[in-house]
Design an enzyme around this catalytic site. Structure first.
Site, PDB file in Angstrom:
ATOM      1  N   ARG A  88      71.511   0.391   9.846  1.00 30.14           N
ATOM      2  CA  ARG A  88      70.355   0.798   9.367  1.00 30.14           C
ATOM      3  C   ARG A  88      69.275   1.208  10.522  1.00 30.14           C
ATOM      4  O   ARG A  88      68.226   0.863  10.249  1.00 30.14           O
ATOM      5  CB  ARG A  88      69.802  -0.331   8.526  1.00 30.14           C
ATOM      6  CG  ARG A  88      69.811  -1.703   9.290  1.00 30.14           C
ATOM      7  CD  ARG A  88      68.877  -2.653   8.342  1.00 30.14           C
ATOM      8  NE  ARG A  88      69.278  -3.860   9.087  1.00 30.14           N
ATOM      9  CZ  ARG A  88      68.277  -4.838   8.963  1.00 30.14           C
ATOM     10  NH1 ARG A  88      67.233  -4.752   8.212  1.00 30.14           N
ATOM     11  NH2 ARG A  88      68.552  -5.914   9.482  1.00 30.14           N
ATOM     12  N   ASP A 243      76.398  -9.913  18.443  1.00 29.65           N
ATOM     13  CA  ASP A 243      75.879  -8.534  18.348  1.00 29.65           C
ATOM     14  C   ASP A 243      74.420  -8.766  18.537  1.00 29.65           C
ATOM     15  O   ASP A 243      73.610  -7.572  18.590  1.00 29.65           O
ATOM     16  CB  ASP A 243      76.260  -7.967  17.083  1.00 29.65           C
ATOM     17  CG  ASP A 243      76.128  -8.842  15.755  1.00 29.65           C
ATOM     18  OD1 ASP A 243      76.335  -9.956  15.643  1.00 29.65           O
ATOM     19  OD2 ASP A 243      75.237  -8.374  15.082  1.00 29.65           O
TER      20      ASP A 243
HETATM   21  P1  AMP Z   1      71.477  -8.212  11.593  1.00 20.11           P
HETATM   22  O1  AMP Z   1      71.840  -9.148  10.923  1.00 20.11           O
HETATM   23  O2  AMP Z   1      70.206  -7.637  11.234  1.00 20.11           O
HETATM   24  O3  AMP Z   1      71.786  -8.276  13.086  1.00 20.11           O
HETATM   25  O4  AMP Z   1      72.590  -7.026  11.145  1.00 20.11           O
HETATM   26  C1  AMP Z   1      74.071  -7.438  11.258  1.00 20.11           C
HETATM   27  C2  AMP Z   1      74.830  -6.207  10.850  1.00 20.11           C
HETATM   28  O5  AMP Z   1      74.547  -5.840   9.498  1.00 20.11           O
HETATM   29  C3  AMP Z   1      74.298  -4.727  11.737  1.00 20.11           C
HETATM   30  O6  AMP Z   1      75.821  -4.233  11.888  1.00 20.11           O
HETATM   31  C4  AMP Z   1      73.435  -4.002  10.887  1.00 20.11           C
HETATM   32  O7  AMP Z   1      73.405  -2.867  11.190  1.00 20.11           O
HETATM   33  C5  AMP Z   1      73.951  -4.455   9.357  1.00 20.11           C
HETATM   34  N1  AMP Z   1      72.910  -4.369   8.246  1.00 20.11           N
HETATM   35  C6  AMP Z   1      71.952  -5.239   8.051  1.00 20.11           C
HETATM   36  N2  AMP Z   1      71.112  -4.949   7.240  1.00 20.11           N
HETATM   37  C7  AMP Z   1      71.602  -3.765   6.736  1.00 20.11           C
HETATM   38  C8  AMP Z   1      71.247  -2.805   5.532  1.00 20.11           C
HETATM   39  N3  AMP Z   1      70.234  -3.026   4.874  1.00 20.11           N
HETATM   40  N4  AMP Z   1      72.115  -1.579   5.410  1.00 20.11           N
HETATM   41  C9  AMP Z   1      73.221  -1.539   6.206  1.00 20.11           C
HETATM   42  N5  AMP Z   1      73.461  -2.125   7.101  1.00 20.11           N
HETATM   43  C10 AMP Z   1      72.949  -3.328   7.444  1.00 20.11           C
HETATM   44 MG    MG Z   2      71.760  -7.359  14.737  1.00 23.22          MG
END
Ligand code: AMP
Ligand code: MG
Length: 471
Positions: A88, A243
């Site tokens: 995103r 990540d």
């Molecule tokens: P995060 O928890 O923000 O570090 O995200 C973990 C993974 O989930 C990353 O690859 C993000 O890009 C993906 N991700 C989180 N929220 C979304 C969303 N609303 N749509 C698509 N991918 C998401």
């Molecule tokens: Mg992340």
């Protein structure tokens, strides 16, 4: 015209490092905030609000941008996921800032990408404003962090449990290279890609490193120092997945992050962190686990696997002591001690035990040591007074302990209940609390009458007990 002096090195890497992806247009962009000071640092000339909103909501791709979604992998709560990537977010490109550093400009919440899996690629207003406020506060607190350049409303709802207003955050980072980026190439046995990433990372962040061992040592030191700083201001990241662990040593990916109020080392806020893997004190251990994952990913860069494992194991083990040292110097400084001795750990630890037992607000407890207001925060007055005598004796030989303390014990932190109230106001169309928090937190070490209310911990009925992921 908005002008951003792009020079996009990551987009010049091999095609498998990313997917070309324009931001997905939104219905009705409107600007919430633009960080003019940061923009100047980046050489961005700011036009009118309408154009800023168009660009930073993703509706207009500025000249020189090469929008990409970056590929990465990562361990999430200990489980390896071989394919994550920007689901995103898109990296618009990079600029060289006033001090000669290369900085990424990324839109977060800018729509689906090939890495979205089942996600909608969007963000709602709450996490966008939280990241804006907290990342800028962290910067003002002196903690390495990504920055917030802009926030826009999209004029479109996103659907979580209910319909919520959508928003886009523009984030600036030293880079978005993650431990998980190394894991992506290593786990695919793409050793050419791994070598390319290694060379790129060394060139961008650690120009004096000449080997994978050097890189691991340098990243380890930065991460250990970073976590010591988090601990010293009561910050809980909440999702220290590999990540979300940056090779540059910046705090990145503010999701369900929160600050301690009453001190308790076991504090966990994140609703998805059921076992407390990423709780307050656990952060000092889990960062070493993350560094072990980086080490594992780097092994194929060396010709002799057994020798590499032996050396990397030693390097990661040494980080335990580095973590203890970084913790000691960060907390000693909070007590006005400029050159800590090993026995100071006991003095610090005893204060923390008292704070825990007396449920003392971490921020106000430390800040109160300088201005004699700490005493009143401890129910166990004798316990505190006894400790205070020891401490005062210890700092007799310090030249100017209170000056040091006032640089290390903030008066203001973004308190969780204030963030929640700010978000609720913004959802109802009132951005004033958001702007006020930003103003207050731009000088977190100053005591100002104007922001006295922001120093108060939550009343029991206001207290935030759980925080939710940034999605
Ligand atoms: P995060 O928890 O923000 O570090 O995200 C973990 C993974 O989930 C990353 O690859 C993000 O890009 C993906 N991700 C989180 N929220 C979304 C969303 N609303 N749509 C698509 N991918 C998401
Ligand atoms: Mg992340």
């Amino acid at each position: 015209m908005l002008s951003i002096p792009f020079d996009n090195s990551y987009a010049r890497l091999p095609a498998r490092f990313f997917a070309q992806q324009d931001p997905v247009k939104v219905r009705a962009p409107s600007l919430i905030a633009f960080n003019a000071g940061l923009a100047r640092d980046l050489g961005i000339t700011a036009p009118d609000e309408t154009e800023l909103a168009q660009v930073f909501a993703g509706n207009a791709v500025p000249d020189g941008a090469t929008p990409i979604a970056q590929a990465y992998a990562g361990h999430q709560f200990g489980q390896f996921n071989p394919q994550l990537g920007d689901g995103r977010a898109v990296l618009l490109g990079e600029v060289i800032d006033q001090s000669g550093l290369r900085r990424d400009i990324q839109l977060k919440g800018s729509g689906q990408t090939p890495f979205s899996r089942r996600g909608d690629g969007r963000a709602w207003l709450g996490p966008v404003l939280r990241e804006y406020v907290v990342s800028e506060a962290m910067h003002a607190l002196g903690v390495p962090t990504t920055r917030a350049l802009a926030a826009t409303r999209t004029g479109q709802d996103v659907f979580r449990e209910t319909a919520l207003p959508g928003a886009v955050l523009t984030r600036v980072a030293a880079s978005h290279i993650r431990v998980g980026t190394f894991q992506l190439f290593s786990s695919r046995q793409d050793y050419e890609g791994l070598q390319t990433l290694f060379d790129y990372t060394v060139d961008r962040h650690y120009p004096t490193a000449t080997s994978p061992e050097d890189l691991l040592r340098a990243v380890g030191q930065k991460q250990v120092d970073l976590v010591a700083q988090w601990l010293s201001i009561g910050f809980i990241h909440g999702v220290m997945n590999t990540d979300n662990c940056s090779l540059s040593g910046e705090t990145i990916d503010y999701g369900p992050c929160a600050f301690l109020e009453a001190y308790n080392p076991d504090t966990v806020f994140s609703s998805i962190d059921r076992r407390g893997r990423y709780g307050y004190a656990a952060q000092a251990d889990i960062i070493l686990w993350n560094m072990a994952q980086l080490a594992t990913a780097l092994v194929p860069l060396l010709p002799d696997t057994d020798a590499a494992i032996r050396t990397f194991t030693q390097i990661v083990h040494a980080m335990q002591q580095q973590m203890r040292d970084a913790w000691l110097s960060a907390f000693a400084a909070k007590l006005g001690i400029s050159a800590p001795q090993p026995e100071d750990a006991q003095l610090i630890g005893d204060l923390l035990v008292l704070m825990d037992a007396n449920q003392v607000d971490f921020t106000n407890g430390f800040r109160g040591l300088s201005d004699e207001t700490a005493h009143a925060l401890f129910k166990d007055e004798t316990g505190f007074d006894t400790w205070e005598k020891r401490w005062k004796t210890r700092i007799e030989t310090e030249e100017n302990p209170h000056a040091l303390m006032q640089m290390r014990n903030p008066a203001l932190i973004p308190r969780n209940h204030q963030i929640e109230a700010m978000i609720i106001a913004a959802v109802n169309g009132d951005d004033a609390p958001f702007h006020r928090m930003n103003r207050a937190l731009s000088s977190p070490y100053l005591v100002s009458e104007d922001f006295a209310d922001l120093r108060a911990p939550a009343h029991p009925d206001e207290a935030v007990r759980a925080t939710f992921c940034g999605t």
